[in-house]
Enzyme design. Sequence first.
Site, PDB file in Angstrom:
ATOM      1  N   LYS A  28      11.446  35.909  42.319  1.00 29.33           N
ATOM      2  CA  LYS A  28      10.851  37.018  43.062  1.00 29.33           C
ATOM      3  C   LYS A  28       9.599  36.579  43.804  1.00 29.33           C
ATOM      4  O   LYS A  28       9.348  37.000  44.938  1.00 29.33           O
ATOM      5  CB  LYS A  28      10.507  38.165  42.106  1.00 29.33           C
ATOM      6  CG  LYS A  28      11.707  38.893  41.533  1.00 29.33           C
ATOM      7  CD  LYS A  28      11.251  40.040  40.640  1.00 29.33           C
ATOM      8  CE  LYS A  28      12.428  40.775  40.035  1.00 29.33           C
ATOM      9  NZ  LYS A  28      11.983  41.884  39.145  1.00 29.33           N
TER      10      LYS A  28
ATOM     11  N   GLU B 282      19.344  37.592  29.560  1.00 25.20           N
ATOM     12  CA  GLU B 282      17.939  37.836  29.845  1.00 25.20           C
ATOM     13  C   GLU B 282      17.082  37.831  28.581  1.00 25.20           C
ATOM     14  O   GLU B 282      15.889  37.562  28.619  1.00 25.20           O
ATOM     15  CB  GLU B 282      17.791  39.169  30.580  1.00 25.20           C
ATOM     16  CG  GLU B 282      16.549  39.253  31.438  1.00 25.20           C
ATOM     17  CD  GLU B 282      16.596  40.406  32.415  1.00 25.20           C
ATOM     18  OE1 GLU B 282      16.473  40.153  33.624  1.00 25.20           O
ATOM     19  OE2 GLU B 282      16.746  41.567  31.975  1.00 25.20           O
TER      20      GLU B 282
ATOM     21  N   HIS C 265      45.237  33.891  32.257  1.00 33.31           N
ATOM     22  CA  HIS C 265      45.963  33.118  33.254  1.00 33.31           C
ATOM     23  C   HIS C 265      45.025  32.245  34.086  1.00 33.31           C
ATOM     24  O   HIS C 265      45.455  31.634  35.067  1.00 33.31           O
ATOM     25  CB  HIS C 265      46.760  34.064  34.162  1.00 33.31           C
ATOM     26  CG  HIS C 265      47.839  34.796  33.441  1.00 33.31           C
ATOM     27  ND1 HIS C 265      49.172  34.437  33.509  1.00 33.31           N
ATOM     28  CD2 HIS C 265      47.793  35.852  32.594  1.00 33.31           C
ATOM     29  CE1 HIS C 265      49.897  35.251  32.742  1.00 33.31           C
ATOM     30  NE2 HIS C 265      49.079  36.122  32.187  1.00 33.31           N
TER      31      HIS C 265
END
Length: 471
Positions: A440, A305, A326
């Site tokens: 948003k 951010e 792995h």
Amino acid sequence: MLNGQIEFDYNNMMVSHIGSEYGLQESDLTQLQKSFADVHTAIHTGSGAGSDYLGFLSLPETVQSQIPRIQETANQIAEKSDIHLVLGIGGSYLGGRALFEALCHPYHNQLDRARRGERPRLFFEGNNLDTDSLLSMLDLLPEGTPSSLAERWSMNVVSKSGGTLETAVTFRILRQLAESVYGDQAAEYIVATTDAKAGKLKGLADAQAYPQFVIPDDVGGRYSILTPVGLLPAAVAGIDIQQLVQGAADMKAACQSSSLQDNPAYLYAALQHLSWQAGRSISVMNIWDKALEYVGFWYDQLCAESLGKDGKGRIPITGVCTRDLHSRGQELQDGPHNTVITNLIVEQMQRKIELQSDPGNSDELNYLAGTTLHEMLNKAHDGTNYAYAREGRPSMNFKLKERSAYNLGALFYLFELSTVAEGYLMQLNPLNQPGVESYKNFMFGLLGREDKREYREEFESRPAHDARFQR
């Protein structure tokens, strides 16, 4: 090393250890040092972009006066409830969650109350719009009025504006439940951590007389771990918040110089910046202590951010070792040379478990008899990073003497300061987040908010979706 507790080793970033094709030269750091004079000035005089949000720099001092009240409130919460819900998203919960996961028993919520040190079970919600998650949380709460301490629950809602959808929706549901369960006493079980003067949550908290803590105006969410945002959940869980803040204060004292060789936060910023300039745009934090996984997630947000804007920025990824060796380990070892690895290591464990000899040795593990699991983990780290180094894969290590509140406070402060310095090197504002607002606007428009009507109209006029597979 900070007070003998934190060591920063960057040998495997340099030509001397990984070769000239992918290693950095000491001269690279020397040349970059000139830029840090300007970075240092921008940070300490407040002349850089976003300087209105540099309040986190002084938190080790300014938060001291709040610690007694934070601790008192945390103790009251612990005395009156056995389930405590922390509602928040992003920086409003990741710091508190990181501290809880790192410094409490890994099965804290499954222990009986006595083994939890008489502290509540902690759960983190309001960080998604997930139906099953919230309903499952509600399943843990008693139906009707609690009949015992084990059934009593409380919550801390964390939001500066009170308008963050995920948290606000969750809070309404739980607030209404609390009011139906506790009646006129509901306010005794709700704490609001919010803005000092304005916002939807502030207005509601004033009207309902909730106990309140303030998120400072000059501290952004992802830099707020040393405010009540992070400190109150930590204190509720029984973590020593005074030691947390002391670690940050000591790291601040260690980072006063503009010199890369005398300032570990600037040095880390320089190494990451040079790597990014060299095309290593993937930044992996490999956690060599499972309890610190959420520290990695907290850093993911801080880095992404703060630095991911204006078409720039490295992509942060958290992995836990040896688990992720792995899976992701294949690409780190043998994929594109576009990564730089930061290892987060804890040197000493509080407890040990040692492999015992087996007379039959059917699993052929007797060669490990007498070896602790932590010794095995350390050898896995050493072997992995040597394997990376021999292939020119750069890495660096932060080694904590132990996993403690003091060391985490120091580490959080270092990463916050380093991130701002790195942003200024990139000539961007590391303290805003304009890209977060875009989704948003469309989300609120689609949900019917009238002040976002234009975004709904734009969405509805988008090209038709013809290229899709249907059966």
